[in-house]
Design a protein around this motif. Structure first.
Motif, PDB file in Angstrom:
ATOM      1  N   ILE A 345       6.570   3.967   1.646  1.00 43.74           N
ATOM      2  CA  ILE A 345       5.568   4.157   2.993  1.00 43.74           C
ATOM      3  C   ILE A 345       4.493   5.114   2.240  1.00 43.74           C
ATOM      4  N   ILE A 346       3.380   3.517   2.356  1.00 42.17           N
ATOM      5  CA  ILE A 346       2.314   4.413   1.910  1.00 42.17           C
ATOM      6  C   ILE A 346       1.506   4.802   3.458  1.00 42.17           C
ATOM      7  N   HIS A 347       1.054   5.988   2.977  1.00 45.84           N
ATOM      8  CA  HIS A 347       0.863   6.838   4.076  1.00 45.84           C
ATOM      9  C   HIS A 347      -0.065   6.125   5.227  1.00 45.84           C
ATOM     10  N   LYS A 348      -0.324   6.150   6.225  1.00 47.57           N
ATOM     11  CA  LYS A 348      -1.041   5.720   7.531  1.00 47.57           C
ATOM     12  C   LYS A 348      -0.715   4.381   7.739  1.00 47.57           C
ATOM     13  N   THR A 350       1.787   1.871   5.236  1.00 47.21           N
ATOM     14  CA  THR A 350       3.213   0.813   6.486  1.00 47.21           C
ATOM     15  C   THR A 350       4.104   2.384   6.544  1.00 47.21           C
ATOM     16  N   GLY A 351       3.858   3.141   6.940  1.00 50.57           N
ATOM     17  CA  GLY A 351       4.648   4.317   7.559  1.00 50.57           C
ATOM     18  C   GLY A 351       4.050   5.777   7.701  1.00 50.57           C
ATOM     19  N   LEU A 352       4.333   6.794   8.067  1.00 53.61           N
ATOM     20  CA  LEU A 352       5.151   8.225   7.778  1.00 53.61           C
ATOM     21  C   LEU A 352       5.191   8.951   6.778  1.00 53.61           C
ATOM     22  N   LEU A 353       4.755   9.852   5.879  1.00 49.54           N
ATOM     23  CA  LEU A 353       5.194  10.325   5.423  1.00 49.54           C
ATOM     24  C   LEU A 353       6.050  12.137   5.814  1.00 49.54           C
ATOM     25  N   LYS A 376       1.428  -1.257  14.328  1.00 52.73           N
ATOM     26  CA  LYS A 376       1.000  -1.434  13.414  1.00 52.73           C
ATOM     27  C   LYS A 376       1.076  -1.457  12.004  1.00 52.73           C
ATOM     28  N   LEU A 377       2.090  -0.010  12.121  1.00 50.82           N
ATOM     29  CA  LEU A 377       2.991  -0.012  10.842  1.00 50.82           C
ATOM     30  C   LEU A 377       3.866  -0.610  10.218  1.00 50.82           C
ATOM     31  N   GLY A 378       3.961  -0.829  11.400  1.00 42.04           N
ATOM     32  CA  GLY A 378       5.923  -1.847  10.935  1.00 42.04           C
ATOM     33  C   GLY A 378       5.516  -2.735  10.781  1.00 42.04           C
TER      34      GLY A 378
END
Ligand code: UDP
Length: 409
Positions: A345-348, A350-353, A376-378
């Motif tokens: 998860i690269i924050h903002k 590929t996902g949110l941490l 978009k993250l997905g």
């Protein structure tokens, strides 16, 4: 084991559609000098958890390349797995007071397994702490031994690590899932990311009809948002924390929570944690606690596909294969910034941490209110997994390691 693995075999060519024909050629070229060479993988459970998941896919794929590979599971009784689960938690940094008896139990089961396992392959790959002391069976100069550690060793319990290190230092090398997990060691260390198989039943595309059937079976409403965490019932996966985050979100969104988990034969804590989870759920009809059979890949796949958001709120994590599985399905993921999760998860992007219950709830609420960002993250997550965390890359890394070991004097 052999029949299960035979059923898992997928022709290597089939992967060309996903990773490109060049990648398959490269695999074949690397495998050529290793054809017929023997490899033995050893871990402590045949089903449940990420290591078994990976071996289930990696071993049949290596057979496709004509490697003489076998997978053996070490044997242990309850007292052994009680000790090794405590070691596991302690190595992840949980408080633990090791007793001399714990070390005796550990050594005695390793000794028994040394007497029964073949341990004579040219390349021995020992997974995780449980079988680490099998190395004592090695004859000087006989074969290559590497230790594959799937645990976050960045803050290990001193006593347990000091004990384990005595064995680890006899290996030819150690492989870790993140640069932060490496230790000061006298042997070579390698970065090996875990990986998912895009063609396995866990990750292949499913018919919509089957997904709907699974939702129906578990009485999950497809019309309302579905938040899902798929994990063994383990304190370090923080299922109770997930329920607390869900309760905050529920004040703003009429959502449902799915907590699905099976068990692993080397994890004795599952039943206790499940009790805590049931208590925390307080019979909320929108919390679905699903005890899945140990081997139910299509159901897991369907639940991941049907989810609006996938959560992985671990307190500690080796890698968290479930994160890559969800990203591969283009799902928005909210996950804790622990262990190997930030590699996925690269924050903002590929996902949110998140770092807390409140933080997890906040990120979920954000995604539920911004579906276009979630999508978009997905999308980005899928590309990130494709680039970095597919089983073909992992196999390539193993082949390169074996070739390198082979050249060593
Ligand atoms: N898993 C499963 N059924 C369950 C719970 C988990 O098949 O009920 C799978 C999950 O899909 C993933 C693996 O087990 O493939 C868990 O790997 P991860 O690295 O996330 O965690 P671990 O259990 O190894 O700590």
């Amino acid at each position: 084991m052999t029949e299960v693995l035979a059923a898992n075999r997928i022709p290597l060519e089939n992967y060309a559609d996903v990773v490109g024909a060049g990648e398959i050629e490269e695999l074949r070229a690397l495998a050529k000098p290793l054809r017929g060479r023997s490899i033995e993988m050893i871990n402590s459970t045949a089903v449940g958890g990420g290591v078994a998941e990976i071996l289930n896919r990696l071993v049949p794929l290596a057979e496709e390349l004509d490697l003489n590979i076998r997978w053996d599971v070490m044997k242990g009784a309850e007292e052994f797995f009680d000790v090794t689960k405590s070691f596991h938690n302690a190595l992840h940094g949980e408080p633990y007071q090791a007793q001399p008896r714990d070390f005796e139990v550990f050594l005695s089961y390793n000794e028994q397994n040394r007497a029964t396992l073949p341990l004579d392959a040219e390349f021995m790959v020992i997974h995780d702490p449980q079988p680490a002391a099998l190395i004592d069976a090695r004859q000087p100069g006989s074969n290559h031994w590497v230790w594959r550690c799937h645990i976050d060793l960045s803050h290990p319990n001193r006593a347990v690590w000091d004990f384990l290190e005595k064995f680890v230092s006899h290996y030819d090398g150690a492989m870790f899932s993140s640069p932060e997990f490496s230790r000061q060691l006298s042997i070579a260390q390698y970065l090996f990311y875990p990986a998912i198989d895009p063609l396995s039943e866990k990750n292949c595309p499913l018919e919509q009809e089957f997904i709907q059937q699974v939702l129906q079976r578990y009485q999950i409403d497809p019309q309302r948002p579905i938040l899902t965490q798929i994990s063994r019932f383990d304190r370090l996966k923080d299922p109770v924390g997930v329920i607390r985050a869900y309760r905050i979100v529920k004040r703003y969104f009429d959502c449902q929570l799915v907590l699905a988990g099976g068990s692993a034969s080397d994890d004795p804590e599952g039943a206790l944690v499940l009790k805590d989870v049931l208590r925390a759920a307080e019979h909320d009809p929108d919390i679905k606690i699903l005890e899945l059979p140990a081997w139910a890949p299509r159901e897991v796949n369907a639940l991941q596909c049907a989810s609006t958001i996938v959560i992985q709120k671990s307190l500690r994590e080796g890698f968290g294969l479930t994160v890559s599985e969800a990203l591969w399905k283009k799902k928005p993921v909210v996950a804790s910034a622990v262990g190997g999760i930030p590699a996925q998860i690269i924050h903002k992007h590929t996902g949110l941490l998140a770092h807390s219950v409140e933080g997890t709830a906040y990120q979920i609420r954000f995604l539920l209110s911004h579906p276009e960002i979630a999508a978009k993250l997905g999308e980005h997550g899928h590309e990130h997994v494709k680039e970095n965390f597919l089983i073909t890359q992992k196999l390539k890394r193993y082949l390169a390691l074996f070739l390198m070991l082979d050249r060593r004097p």
